[in-house]
Design an enzyme around this catalytic site. Sequence first.
Site, PDB file in Angstrom:
ATOM      1  N   ASP A  45      -1.797  -2.583  -3.793  1.00 62.43           N
ATOM      2  CA  ASP A  45      -2.929  -1.726  -4.136  1.00 62.43           C
ATOM      3  C   ASP A  45      -2.546  -0.750  -5.245  1.00 62.43           C
ATOM      4  OD1 ASP A  45      -5.162  -0.034  -4.117  1.00 62.43           O
ATOM      5  OD2 ASP A  45      -5.396  -0.193  -1.955  1.00 62.43           O
ATOM      6  N   ASP A  46      -3.182  -0.869  -6.401  1.00 57.02           N
ATOM      7  CA  ASP A  46      -2.957   0.026  -7.551  1.00 57.02           C
ATOM      8  C   ASP A  46      -1.579  -0.149  -8.185  1.00 57.02           C
ATOM      9  OD1 ASP A  46      -5.432   1.002  -6.872  1.00 57.02           O
ATOM     10  OD2 ASP A  46      -4.806   3.058  -6.542  1.00 57.02           O
ATOM     11  N   CYS A  85     -10.981  -1.102  -6.052  1.00 55.68           N
ATOM     12  CA  CYS A  85     -10.568  -1.690  -4.767  1.00 55.68           C
ATOM     13  C   CYS A  85     -11.509  -2.734  -4.168  1.00 55.68           C
ATOM     14  CB  CYS A  85     -10.341  -0.584  -3.750  1.00 55.68           C
ATOM     15  SG  CYS A  85      -8.996   0.538  -4.168  1.00 55.68           S
ATOM     16  N   ARG A  89     -11.210  -6.984  -4.275  1.00 59.26           N
ATOM     17  CA  ARG A  89     -10.949  -7.769  -3.068  1.00 59.26           C
ATOM     18  C   ARG A  89     -12.044  -8.804  -2.830  1.00 59.26           C
ATOM     19  NH1 ARG A  89      -6.848  -4.662  -0.634  1.00 59.26           N
ATOM     20  NH2 ARG A  89      -6.503  -3.059  -2.210  1.00 59.26           N
ATOM     21  N   LYS A 138      -4.935  -3.642   4.410  1.00 62.75           N
ATOM     22  CA  LYS A 138      -6.175  -2.936   4.067  1.00 62.75           C
ATOM     23  C   LYS A 138      -7.308  -3.922   3.814  1.00 62.75           C
ATOM     24  CE  LYS A 138      -8.030  -0.541   0.020  1.00 62.75           C
ATOM     25  NZ  LYS A 138      -7.735   0.217  -1.194  1.00 62.75           N
ATOM     26  N   HIS A 140     -11.236  -3.051   3.310  1.00 68.04           N
ATOM     27  CA  HIS A 140     -12.060  -2.393   2.282  1.00 68.04           C
ATOM     28  C   HIS A 140     -13.216  -3.233   1.747  1.00 68.04           C
ATOM     29  CE1 HIS A 140     -11.782   1.190  -0.703  1.00 68.04           C
ATOM     30  NE2 HIS A 140     -12.864   1.206   0.039  1.00 68.04           N
ATOM     31  N   SER A 163      -9.393   2.512   2.015  1.00 68.93           N
ATOM     32  CA  SER A 163      -8.197   3.038   1.359  1.00 68.93           C
ATOM     33  C   SER A 163      -7.492   4.095   2.204  1.00 68.93           C
ATOM     34  CB  SER A 163      -8.561   3.640  -0.006  1.00 68.93           C
ATOM     35  OG  SER A 163      -8.953   2.628  -0.898  1.00 68.93           O
ATOM     36  N   HIS A 230      -1.096   2.625  -3.347  1.00 64.18           N
ATOM     37  CA  HIS A 230      -2.231   3.557  -3.451  1.00 64.18           C
ATOM     38  C   HIS A 230      -1.803   4.901  -2.866  1.00 64.18           C
ATOM     39  CE1 HIS A 230      -6.228   5.237  -2.701  1.00 64.18           C
ATOM     40  NE2 HIS A 230      -6.799   4.224  -3.348  1.00 64.18           N
ATOM     41  N   ASP A 282      -4.431  -5.502  -6.823  1.00 68.35           N
ATOM     42  CA  ASP A 282      -5.892  -5.459  -6.922  1.00 68.35           C
ATOM     43  C   ASP A 282      -6.403  -4.858  -8.217  1.00 68.35           C
ATOM     44  OD1 ASP A 282      -5.187  -2.816  -6.339  1.00 68.35           O
ATOM     45  OD2 ASP A 282      -6.908  -2.477  -5.021  1.00 68.35           O
ATOM     46  N   ASN A 283      -5.633  -3.991  -8.852  1.00 72.28           N
ATOM     47  CA  ASN A 283      -6.025  -3.401 -10.144  1.00 72.28           C
ATOM     48  C   ASN A 283      -4.847  -2.597 -10.669  1.00 72.28           C
ATOM     49  OD1 ASN A 283      -8.021  -1.605  -7.946  1.00 72.28           O
ATOM     50  ND2 ASN A 283      -6.336  -0.555  -8.973  1.00 72.28           N
ATOM     51  N   LYS A 303      -6.279   1.764 -13.927  1.00 70.32           N
ATOM     52  CA  LYS A 303      -7.347   1.561 -12.949  1.00 70.32           C
ATOM     53  C   LYS A 303      -8.650   2.228 -13.384  1.00 70.32           C
ATOM     54  CE  LYS A 303      -8.456   2.788  -8.142  1.00 70.32           C
ATOM     55  NZ  LYS A 303      -7.894   3.205  -6.843  1.00 70.32           N
TER      56      LYS A 303
END
Length: 482
Positions: A45-46, A85, A89, A138, A140, A163, A230, A282-283, A303
């Site tokens: 994540d991130d 996010c 996904r 996660k 989300h 998150s 994240h 994810d980004n 992001k």
Amino acid sequence: MKKYNMITKLNCLLVLSIFIGQQIIGQNANVKESIQPNIILIFTDDQGYNDVGVFGADDIETPNLDQMAKDGAKLTNFYAAQAVCSASRAGILTGSYPNRIGVHNAFMPNSKVGLNPSETTLAEMLKEKGYATAIFGKWHLGDAQEFMPNNQGFDEYYGIPYSNDMWPLHPQQGPIFDFGPLPLYENEKVIDTLTDQTNLTTRISERSVDFITRNKDNPFFLYVPHPQPHVPLFVSDKFKGKSNRGLYGDVIMELDWSVGEIIKSVEKNGLTENTIIIFTSDNGPWLAYGNHSGSALPFREGKGTGWEGGQREPFLIKYPEKIEAGITIDAPVMAIDILPSIAEVTNAALPTNIIDGKSAWSLFTGKTDKSPQEVYFFYYRVNELFGVRYGKWKLYFPHRYRTMNGQEPGKDGVPGNYKMIDLNQIELYNLETDISETMDVAAKNPKVVATIQKLANDMRNRLGDSLLGIEGTENRLPGRID
């Protein structure tokens, strides 16, 4: 005469034995050919492009990811489905552009919308082929029961519904947010509310290893969407202070350890040759958080933007049976292509709904060096078309984006403030010669601009573009509760 008859019988028995042996060998070969590969999708994540050794990091040790690159394929032009996010996904799990299926931005707790159960997820597609399915991490994609993992194709779920910063300890709790407790789920039951996430990465890893061991004799799909890196950043004691990039680097080292634990479990259970392992994020990095964010270098921004730093991500895929070890793939691929790629290798039926992804399996296995798609579209916010990737070209339409350039960076978990920039005219970049997107060459390439505009207009007709007030004809609604 008797001797002749005996020889004849022996010859017949020999021929019969050979025939039966060939049949058994053939049957065994067919059995081996029909064994479905296990699928493991690890999704951080991130995490920035520059946060893995083989993608340029020289201040964080990532030995397991680096080894994974040596054992499989490294993609240098892989894109998340969107730069945020929930949308990202939705894209990787359904094979659709998130805006096609009504998923925008990041869902907040107690959201009235979520991933529509009428969409087919990777888990649902593989369950139809007899796979055991699990998600540890996660989710989300909506925290109402109808939208949660156990109702979207997953047999097992352990993790958080959104998150990890959506809790009362958020640095902007009060002035901006009013978050309730962060729940930890075991399937459909809340088993805890988190006030400390120090050991969450370890627990997710342990669950993953256990799932692999329990399902070693049947095909499985394991989805590991880690809540880290994240913010807020948390790392267990075993990695605290270990990197040369502060707490953020420590977190990445623990995520790398987690990848190693999963790979070791696959090896221990004799599943290496027949298991596809994918690692990506994810980004891009959340640059407002300064020293608690990752790095997208050498790309522009991070992001929440359509620039390369927002969606170009590290991507590794390992499958010894079919994918050559140590190869680098430079052709563009997007997360929407993962579902159809897995459908091809598992011989699974594609969703009946229209999807946007196309199989990249021929690219992964070296049968072609071409991207599975002619063009990729970069949407953000609520259906705003920011940009288009077309071969070596990246074109941006007028839009507003955020930047930390010239701003005071965030520090130690407290974010800085973004500055908003208006892009007032079309800009075009040659990513082969200008990967940092510093030189606009639109004026020098009018034919390229015209070609991309035509492709974009076709997509606008289908999926819309709220920047121009265009409604698409193919958009589907998200799930919604009263």
